[in-house]
Design a protein around this motif. Structure first.
Motif, PDB file in Angstrom:
ATOM      1  N   THR A 273       0.828  -1.211   0.000  1.00 44.27           N
ATOM      2  CA  THR A 273       0.000   0.000   0.000  1.00 44.27           C
ATOM      3  C   THR A 273       0.864   1.263   0.000  1.00 44.27           C
ATOM      4  O   THR A 273       0.549   2.224  -0.705  1.00 44.27           O
ATOM      5  N   GLU A 274       1.959   1.249   0.740  1.00 41.53           N
ATOM      6  CA  GLU A 274       2.799   2.448   0.842  1.00 41.53           C
ATOM      7  C   GLU A 274       3.389   2.829  -0.522  1.00 41.53           C
ATOM      8  O   GLU A 274       3.394   4.010  -0.896  1.00 41.53           O
ATOM      9  N   VAL A 275       3.906   1.848  -1.284  1.00 41.51           N
ATOM     10  CA  VAL A 275       4.545   2.201  -2.554  1.00 41.51           C
ATOM     11  C   VAL A 275       3.539   2.762  -3.552  1.00 41.51           C
ATOM     12  O   VAL A 275       3.905   3.564  -4.423  1.00 41.51           O
ATOM     13  N   GLY A 276       2.258   2.379  -3.414  1.00 37.75           N
ATOM     14  CA  GLY A 276       1.242   2.959  -4.284  1.00 37.75           C
ATOM     15  C   GLY A 276       1.111   4.449  -4.074  1.00 37.75           C
ATOM     16  O   GLY A 276       0.934   5.217  -5.036  1.00 37.75           O
ATOM     17  N   GLY A 277       1.213   4.882  -2.821  1.00 34.95           N
ATOM     18  CA  GLY A 277       1.188   6.312  -2.540  1.00 34.95           C
ATOM     19  C   GLY A 277       2.465   7.012  -2.960  1.00 34.95           C
ATOM     20  O   GLY A 277       2.442   8.142  -3.455  1.00 34.95           O
ATOM     21  N   VAL A 278       3.590   6.333  -2.797  1.00 29.91           N
ATOM     22  CA  VAL A 278       4.885   6.943  -3.109  1.00 29.91           C
ATOM     23  C   VAL A 278       5.005   7.241  -4.602  1.00 29.91           C
ATOM     24  O   VAL A 278       5.427   8.337  -4.999  1.00 29.91           O
ATOM     25  N   ILE A 279       4.636   6.270  -5.464  1.00 32.94           N
ATOM     26  CA  ILE A 279       4.800   6.521  -6.904  1.00 32.94           C
ATOM     27  C   ILE A 279       3.830   7.588  -7.405  1.00 32.94           C
ATOM     28  O   ILE A 279       4.060   8.205  -8.450  1.00 32.94           O
ATOM     29  N   ALA A 280       2.757   7.849  -6.646  1.00 29.24           N
ATOM     30  CA  ALA A 280       1.809   8.904  -7.013  1.00 29.24           C
ATOM     31  C   ALA A 280       2.205  10.253  -6.418  1.00 29.24           C
ATOM     32  O   ALA A 280       1.498  11.244  -6.627  1.00 29.24           O
ATOM     33  N   ALA A 281       3.334  10.263  -5.682  1.00 31.31           N
ATOM     34  CA  ALA A 281       3.793  11.493  -5.010  1.00 31.31           C
ATOM     35  C   ALA A 281       2.698  12.056  -4.112  1.00 31.31           C
ATOM     36  O   ALA A 281       2.473  13.268  -4.049  1.00 31.31           O
ATOM     37  N   ALA A 282       2.005  11.168  -3.408  1.00 30.16           N
ATOM     38  CA  ALA A 282       0.944  11.587  -2.492  1.00 30.16           C
ATOM     39  C   ALA A 282       1.552  12.339  -1.308  1.00 30.16           C
ATOM     40  O   ALA A 282       2.725  12.124  -0.966  1.00 30.16           O
ATOM     41  N   PRO A 283       0.796  13.226  -0.672  1.00 23.93           N
ATOM     42  CA  PRO A 283       1.299  13.895   0.534  1.00 23.93           C
ATOM     43  C   PRO A 283       1.725  12.869   1.581  1.00 23.93           C
ATOM     44  O   PRO A 283       1.150  11.778   1.664  1.00 23.93           O
ATOM     45  N   GLU A 284       2.702  13.239   2.386  1.00 21.01           N
ATOM     46  CA  GLU A 284       3.271  12.288   3.337  1.00 21.01           C
ATOM     47  C   GLU A 284       2.228  11.744   4.300  1.00 21.01           C
ATOM     48  O   GLU A 284       2.270  10.573   4.675  1.00 21.01           O
ATOM     49  N   VAL A 285       1.273  12.574   4.696  1.00 21.59           N
ATOM     50  CA  VAL A 285       0.247  12.105   5.627  1.00 21.59           C
ATOM     51  C   VAL A 285      -0.582  10.989   4.992  1.00 21.59           C
ATOM     52  O   VAL A 285      -1.004  10.042   5.676  1.00 21.59           O
ATOM     53  N   GLN A 286      -0.802  11.065   3.685  1.00 17.64           N
ATOM     54  CA  GLN A 286      -1.571  10.021   3.002  1.00 17.64           C
ATOM     55  C   GLN A 286      -0.739   8.748   2.817  1.00 17.64           C
ATOM     56  O   GLN A 286      -1.250   7.639   2.981  1.00 17.64           O
ATOM     57  N   THR A 287       0.537   8.937   2.487  1.00 16.02           N
ATOM     58  CA  THR A 287       1.411   7.771   2.339  1.00 16.02           C
ATOM     59  C   THR A 287       1.528   7.024   3.657  1.00 16.02           C
ATOM     60  O   THR A 287       1.502   5.785   3.697  1.00 16.02           O
ATOM     61  N   ARG A 288       1.643   7.776   4.753  1.00 11.15           N
ATOM     62  CA  ARG A 288       1.708   7.152   6.072  1.00 11.15           C
ATOM     63  C   ARG A 288       0.401   6.433   6.394  1.00 11.15           C
ATOM     64  O   ARG A 288       0.393   5.338   6.972  1.00 11.15           O
ATOM     65  N   ALA A 289      -0.720   7.038   6.012  1.00  5.24           N
ATOM     66  CA  ALA A 289      -2.024   6.409   6.257  1.00  5.24           C
ATOM     67  C   ALA A 289      -2.130   5.091   5.493  1.00  5.24           C
ATOM     68  O   ALA A 289      -2.654   4.096   6.008  1.00  5.24           O
ATOM     69  N   LEU A 290      -1.622   5.066   4.267  1.00  2.00           N
ATOM     70  CA  LEU A 290      -1.646   3.833   3.472  1.00  2.00           C
ATOM     71  C   LEU A 290      -0.779   2.757   4.118  1.00  2.00           C
ATOM     72  O   LEU A 290      -1.149   1.580   4.159  1.00  2.00           O
ATOM     73  N   PHE A 291       0.387   3.163   4.636  1.00  2.28           N
ATOM     74  CA  PHE A 291       1.239   2.207   5.355  1.00  2.28           C
ATOM     75  C   PHE A 291       0.506   1.652   6.576  1.00  2.28           C
ATOM     76  O   PHE A 291       0.487   0.437   6.805  1.00  2.28           O
ATOM     77  N   ASP A 292      -0.084   2.539   7.366  1.00  2.00           N
ATOM     78  CA  ASP A 292      -0.766   2.110   8.593  1.00  2.00           C
ATOM     79  C   ASP A 292      -1.934   1.179   8.284  1.00  2.00           C
ATOM     80  O   ASP A 292      -2.169   0.198   9.007  1.00  2.00           O
ATOM     81  N   TYR A 293      -2.658   1.490   7.211  1.00  2.00           N
ATOM     82  CA  TYR A 293      -3.758   0.615   6.806  1.00  2.00           C
ATOM     83  C   TYR A 293      -3.228  -0.775   6.463  1.00  2.00           C
ATOM     84  O   TYR A 293      -3.745  -1.792   6.946  1.00  2.00           O
ATOM     85  N   GLY A 294      -2.204  -0.838   5.634  1.00  2.00           N
ATOM     86  CA  GLY A 294      -1.657  -2.127   5.226  1.00  2.00           C
ATOM     87  C   GLY A 294      -1.109  -2.917   6.393  1.00  2.00           C
ATOM     88  O   GLY A 294      -1.281  -4.140   6.476  1.00  2.00           O
ATOM     89  N   ASP A 295      -0.441  -2.232   7.315  1.00  2.00           N
ATOM     90  CA  ASP A 295       0.124  -2.894   8.494  1.00  2.00           C
ATOM     91  C   ASP A 295      -0.973  -3.531   9.340  1.00  2.00           C
ATOM     92  O   ASP A 295      -0.900  -4.724   9.679  1.00  2.00           O
ATOM     93  N   ALA A 296      -2.003  -2.754   9.674  1.00  2.00           N
ATOM     94  CA  ALA A 296      -3.085  -3.273  10.514  1.00  2.00           C
ATOM     95  C   ALA A 296      -3.892  -4.345   9.784  1.00  2.00           C
ATOM     96  O   ALA A 296      -4.292  -5.356  10.381  1.00  2.00           O
ATOM     97  N   LEU A 297      -4.118  -4.147   8.483  1.00  2.00           N
ATOM     98  CA  LEU A 297      -4.846  -5.150   7.709  1.00  2.00           C
ATOM     99  C   LEU A 297      -4.074  -6.468   7.675  1.00  2.00           C
ATOM    100  O   LEU A 297      -4.659  -7.543   7.846  1.00  2.00           O
ATOM    101  N   GLY A 298      -2.766  -6.384   7.478  1.00  2.00           N
ATOM    102  CA  GLY A 298      -1.947  -7.594   7.419  1.00  2.00           C
ATOM    103  C   GLY A 298      -1.953  -8.354   8.731  1.00  2.00           C
ATOM    104  O   GLY A 298      -2.026  -9.593   8.746  1.00  2.00           O
ATOM    105  N   ILE A 299      -1.883  -7.630   9.847  1.00  2.00           N
ATOM    106  CA  ILE A 299      -1.914  -8.286  11.155  1.00  2.00           C
ATOM    107  C   ILE A 299      -3.275  -8.947  11.376  1.00  2.00           C
ATOM    108  O   ILE A 299      -3.367 -10.112  11.784  1.00  2.00           O
TER     109      ILE A 299
END
Length: 333
Positions: free
Chosen positions: A188-214
């Motif tokens: 999820t994080e790399v999807g935000g990174v390649i889109a040059a999303a704001p850092e708060v959104q990239t972090r949100a995507l990371f947090d979503y993926g982390d919690a979803l994976g657990i």
């Protein structure tokens, strides 16, 4: 109607939305898993890649990029990268676990041999790194390289913790973050990174993926004792037979009296399993309500995943990601 009984499940909705992109991902996977000199590589890879997996991890990359407004084809490269890493880890896992079945089919190590599975897994890791380099993003390379290292670290930690009754829930969480959540969050994080999303959104995507994976892994561990073999492709109690200390057992050990602890020592630590032991293990989990407690933990992680979506823009994919999180736990509700 619950998500588990919905006419179109969340991952199926995502597959429909990204049909064109997924076709491109599959074509790229087929192209890059080819080998002019070693035909066993595409044979082994195709056996697993074409076994009917949901392509959940690559869809997460496509979804994150779409949600972040990405236009281009690097999302396809990264989705294929994520699938290659996932497939490589499955090949290695089946060797380590001496598994005979994956997604309802005989495992590659059973059909060919352990050496083929390990070496083909190594080849897929190499292909994954070639693909991620093609994006030209050092940050993407850093994220996925770190995820690959974390996955390997989690698997090694599991080797030492899986049959040790001293393993705590914190250690279990560390293992799960490594073996499962690291690739979800990277996807999820790399999807935000390649889109040059704001850092708060990239972090949100990371947090979503982390919690979803657990949450996803906790549910998987719960399904080992509550699941439907036809739906999961696994036999009930496989983890117990393989002496894996998953969360329901860790909770049962923590609540055990001296007699019960002796049972866990015999069956898990010493591997002395007899007829009726699986039924006894499940009875102990019911007695201490550890299956219910494990489900509650999964629900809490899924709630955390959905909360993480708050900073993301209002977008149809954001609702799909929320529905996907609900679906993960709907499998055991």
């Amino acid at each position: 109607m619950g998500l588990d009984h919905a006419a179109i499940k969340p991952h199926e909705q995502m597959a429909e939305r990204f049909d064109g992109k997924l076709t491109a991902v599959n074509a790229l996977i087929a192209e890059r898993m080819a080998s002019r000199h070693a035909p066993r590589i595409p044979q082994v890879t195709a056996h697993l890649v074409e076994a009917g997996g949901k392509r959940l991890r690559p869809m997460l990359t496509l979804a994150a990029a779409d949600l972040s407004g990405y236009v281009g084809d690097h999302d396809v490269r990264l989705a294929a990268t994520v699938e290659f890493i996932h497939t490589a880890t499955l090949l290695h896992d089946d060797v380590v676990d001496e598994s005979a079945q994956r997604r309802g089919r005989a495992t590659a190590n059973l059909l060919w041999d352990n050496k083929s599975s390990v070496l083909v897994g190594d080849y897929l890791f190499s292909r994954a790194f070639q693909l991620m380099v093609e994006t030209g993003s050092l940050r993407v390379l850093d994220i996925l390289a770190n995820a690959s290292a974390t996955i390997a670290e989690g698997e090694v930690l599991q080797l030492t913790a899986a049959r040790d009754l001293a393993t705590t829930e914190d250690i279990y969480l560390q293992v799960v973050r490594g073996k499962t959540a690291a690739l979800f969050s990277a996807a999820t994080e790399v999807g935000g990174v390649i889109a040059a999303a704001p850092e708060v959104q990239t972090r949100a995507l990371f947090d979503y993926g982390d919690a979803l994976g657990i949450g996803f892994q906790i549910v998987d561990d719960l399904l080992d004792f509550r699941g439907d073999t036809a739906a999961t492709g696994k036999n009930i109690g496989d983890d117990f037979r393989e002496r894996k200390l998953t969360l329901p057992i860790i909770k049962a050990v923590a609540a055990a009296d001296a007699t019960e602890r002796a049972f866990w020592q015999r069956t898990i630590e010493k591997g002395d399993q007899r007829d009726g032991d699986l039924e006894q293990a499940i009875a102990l989990m019911h007695a201490h309500r550890t299956l219910d407690a494990t489900q509650a933990d999964a629900l809490a992680w899924i709630a955390r995943a959905k909360d993480a979506l708050a900073p993301l823009p209002d977008h149809p994919v954001r609702q799909m990601l929320a529905d996907l999180a609900d679906y993960v736990v709907a499998r055991v509700s």
